[in-house]
Structure formats: structure tokens, C-alpha cells
Design an enzyme around this catalytic site. Structure first.
Site, PDB file in Angstrom:
ATOM      1  N   GLY A  43       0.782  -1.221   0.000  1.00 51.14           N
ATOM      2  CA  GLY A  43       0.000   0.000   0.000  1.00 51.14           C
ATOM      3  C   GLY A  43       0.819   1.278   0.000  1.00 51.14           C
ATOM      4  O   GLY A  43       0.272   2.365  -0.052  1.00 51.14           O
ATOM      5  N   HIS A  44       2.146   1.185   0.038  1.00 51.20           N
ATOM      6  CA  HIS A  44       3.005   2.382   0.152  1.00 51.20           C
ATOM      7  C   HIS A  44       4.155   2.316  -0.831  1.00 51.20           C
ATOM      8  O   HIS A  44       5.252   1.973  -0.451  1.00 51.20           O
ATOM      9  CB  HIS A  44       3.563   2.483   1.569  1.00 51.20           C
ATOM     10  N   TYR A  45       4.083   2.593  -1.962  1.00 54.99           N
ATOM     11  CA  TYR A  45       3.001   2.889  -2.895  1.00 54.99           C
ATOM     12  C   TYR A  45       3.049   1.823  -3.975  1.00 54.99           C
ATOM     13  O   TYR A  45       4.128   1.585  -4.504  1.00 54.99           O
ATOM     14  CB  TYR A  45       3.216   4.253  -3.531  1.00 54.99           C
ATOM     15  N   ILE A  50       8.078   2.769  -1.660  1.00 55.44           N
ATOM     16  CA  ILE A  50       8.983   3.605  -0.879  1.00 55.44           C
ATOM     17  C   ILE A  50       8.854   3.155   0.572  1.00 55.44           C
ATOM     18  O   ILE A  50       7.744   3.008   1.083  1.00 55.44           O
ATOM     19  CB  ILE A  50       8.617   5.098  -1.007  1.00 55.44           C
TER      20      ILE A  50
END
Length: 143
Positions: A43-45, A50
Site C-alpha cells: 500500500g506504500h506505494y 517507498i
């Protein structure tokens, strides 16, 4: 990895240290390779993973906890009697992104101890350049 698991209570997937590189009188250095399959990257990203800054901070906190735990061991006390707890965060500066495949070095230095609070500075280095600097305090809470 076994030495880390014996030293602090953190466990995967919330363990952000791979190796204890050095223990000094005034601090510790640990290392970590960031892996693409880690859950935060879902979910990041997606498509441009990252490492979340808060997890880089956590790597510093865990390195600080390792240093303090080793001091407790050196004093002949049991690690089963204490839990490292974050009590302050200040002046975090993010200077470059950390991505899957990056190898980071986490350096923590003890600045001062007041009662049960241990004031420390931390930095993360990637490819010879600073990626993060932070000030924080940990307390070693007795059960």
C-alpha cells in the site's frame, strides 16, 4: 538474527533490523536490507514502493533498544524484566528515499540518561549518504 530475537521483543513483520554490526560504549550500529516482498509495500506505494519514513524511524528505535538491552545484560540483569518503550520523538529529517533492494546502516548514539529515560540520536545511511536523522528517547520499563 537469533541474537536480535534474544535481545529485543520485536518480531517480524515488525522487526526492522537484520544484523547487529557494532556495539559501542555510546551506541550501536545495525544493518538492514529492504526487501520488495515486505507487507508495507502493498500500500506504500503500489508500483513505486517507498519505505515509509515512520518505519525507518522504527529501525532507529529498535537499534537504540538493542544498545540499551546489551547495557542491561552487561550489568548482569535479565532482559525478561524490561521492555523498551518509546517516550519522545523529535527533529526527524528525511533526506532521501529508501526503496526495496537498498541496504541501510542504522547508527544510534546515546546522548544522555535522565532517570529511566535514555535520550538518543539516530541516523540511517544509504549508499554512503544520510537518508534520515532523528532525536528520540527510550525508557526501559520494568515489568
Amino acid at each position: 538474527m537469533d541474537e536480535i530475537l534474544k535481545t529485543i521483543p520485536h518480531r517480524p513483520p515488525f522487526l526492522f533490523i537484520d544484523e547487529i554490526v557494532e556495539l559501542r560504549d555510546d551506541g550501536a550500529t545495525c544493518s538492514r536490507t529492504i526487501r520488495a516482498g515486505e507487507p508495507q509495500f502493498e500500500g506504500h506505494y503500489p508500483g513505486n514502493p517507498i519505505m515509509p519514513g515512520v518505519l525507518l524511524c522504527e529501525a532507529c528505535f529498535q537499534t537504540g533498544a538493542i544498545y540499551l538491552a546489551k547495557q542491561i545484560e552487561r550489568d548482569g540483569r535479565s532482559l525478561n524484566d524490561v521492555t523498551p518503550v518509546l517516550s519522545r520523538i523529535g527533529d526527524a529529517k528525511f533526506k532521501q528515499m529508501v526503496k526495496p533492494g537498498d541496504e541501510i546502516t542504522i547508527e544510534v548514539t546515546l546522548k544522555e540518561t535522565v532517570s529511566k529515560f535514555h535520550f538518543m540520536t539516530g541516523k540511517i545511511v544509504k549508499s554512503g549518504k544520510v537518508a534520515l536523522t532523528i532525536e528520540f528517547a527510550l525508557a526501559m520499563i520494568e515489568e
